[in-house]
Design an enzyme around this catalytic site. Structure first.
Site, mmCIF file in Angstrom:
data_model
loop_
_atom_site.group_PDB
_atom_site.id
_atom_site.type_symbol
_atom_site.label_atom_id
_atom_site.label_comp_id
_atom_site.label_asym_id
_atom_site.label_seq_id
_atom_site.Cartn_x
_atom_site.Cartn_y
_atom_site.Cartn_z
ATOM 1 C CB THR A 32 14.193 -1.089 -1.233
ATOM 2 O OG1 THR A 32 13.250 -1.026 -0.157
ATOM 3 C CG2 THR A 32 14.642 0.304 -1.624
ATOM 4 C CG ASP A 56 17.294 -5.968 6.933
ATOM 5 O OD1 ASP A 56 16.382 -5.228 7.365
ATOM 6 O OD2 ASP A 56 17.801 -6.878 7.615
ATOM 7 C CG ASN A 83 4.998 0.293 1.932
ATOM 8 O OD1 ASN A 83 3.891 0.450 2.438
ATOM 9 N ND2 ASN A 83 5.365 -0.853 1.365
ATOM 10 C CB SER A 134 2.062 6.239 10.224
ATOM 11 O OG SER A 134 1.870 6.002 11.595
ATOM 12 C CE1 TYR A 148 1.966 -2.078 12.201
ATOM 13 C CE2 TYR A 148 -0.031 -1.089 13.083
ATOM 14 C CZ TYR A 148 0.831 -1.311 12.025
ATOM 15 O OH TYR A 148 0.554 -0.749 10.794
ATOM 16 C CE LYS A 152 3.186 1.276 11.171
ATOM 17 N NZ LYS A 152 4.083 1.546 10.027
#
Length: 272
Positions: A32, A56, A83, A134, A148, A152
């Site tokens: 994708t 998306d 990912n 992650s 960020y 994670k």
């Protein structure tokens, strides 16, 4: 046995690298990307072994539709590699609401939607492997990457819980937790806050702490990831790179020492 693997964010970086490696060895890949043109060279080289999907991941309905499309096309889904994601650089105080929400939408909610969509298929199969990309920043933190880091940490909390919920269905869960690698993550794919001079010293110290050796070579991750995919008993936490382990070990050692220092106060707070 040929595996059917769904990889999000396959237009560049780790996603594209791992998709190519899987196709080279004969697996079939549903890849994708936000822009289908970014997947054209994969289709050109590997033909029917690739199912390109425009997606998306922030769109929950589209994510469920994409998973259904993969199942209808290939008949099963053996591995999901979540990912898709990006980095947001800037101090927490500098971060706008839009930036914070965009970071969580893609890095956390996008991953959640794909995970929810694939579980019923893997449960029906009685097997499957959900691999969440992650970061070792889901275990430790760096300044200038606060939102960020938070995204994670959320992915790690979700996935650890998920592993305990789906184990009896034959579904395995792994968290790939890389240290820094020389991908587009910190370049073209990254988002930046509007800088404030107040945080200039913090940022300068952070960026100067990195050496050229701090950044791993993305292509070197491929054998390790293939080994993870093929493992009968894959780890829940899988660190990638030589910086991750010593960094995590140091932080966890300090954390345990702090818990130890305050354990009596903590116990007294229980009340009986």
């Amino acid at each position: 046995m040929t595996k059917i693997i769904l990889i999000t964010g396959a237009s560049r970086g780790f996603g594209k690298l791992w998709a190519k490696a899987l196709l080279e060895r004969g697996d079939k890949v549903a890849a994708t990307a936000r822009n289908l043109e970014d997947l054209h060279n994969l289709v050109e080289k590997y033909g029917d072994a690739v199912l390109p999907i425009q997606l998306d991941v922030n769109d929950r309905e589209a994510s469920f539709a994409a998973v259904s499309k993969v199942k209808a096309h290939f008949g099963r889904i053996d591995v999901l590699i979540n990912n898709a994601g990006f980095g947001l650089f800037g101090a927490i105080e500098e971060t706008t609401e839009q930036q914070a929400r965009a970071q969580m939408e893609t890095n956390f909610f996008g991953l959640l939607w794909l995970t929810q969509a694939v579980i019923p298929i893997m449960r029906e199969q009685g097997s499957g492997h959900i691999i969440q990309v992650s970061s070792f920043l889901g275990l430790v933190t760096f300044p200038v990457l606060g939102i960020y880091n938070a995204s994670k940490y959320a992915v790690n909390g979700l996935s650890e819980t998920l592993a305990s919920e789906v184990k009896s269905f034959g579904i395995k869960v792994s968290l790939i937790e890389p240290n820094g690698f020389s991908t587009d993550w910190s370049g073209a794919s990254a988002m930046q806050t509007e800088p404030s001079e107040i945080y200039a010293p913090v940022k300068q110290a952070f960026f100067e702490s990195a050496t050229p050796d701090s950044w791993g070579k993305p292509e070197s991750t491929t054998p390790a990831v293939l080994q993870l995919i093929d493992s009968e008993n894959p780890p829940l936490h899988f660190l990638l790179g030589k910086v991750a382990y010593p960094g995590v070990k140091q932080v966890y050692s300090e954390r345990l020492a702090e818990f130890e220092a305050w354990k009596e106060v903590s116990a007294e707070a229980h009340g009986h």
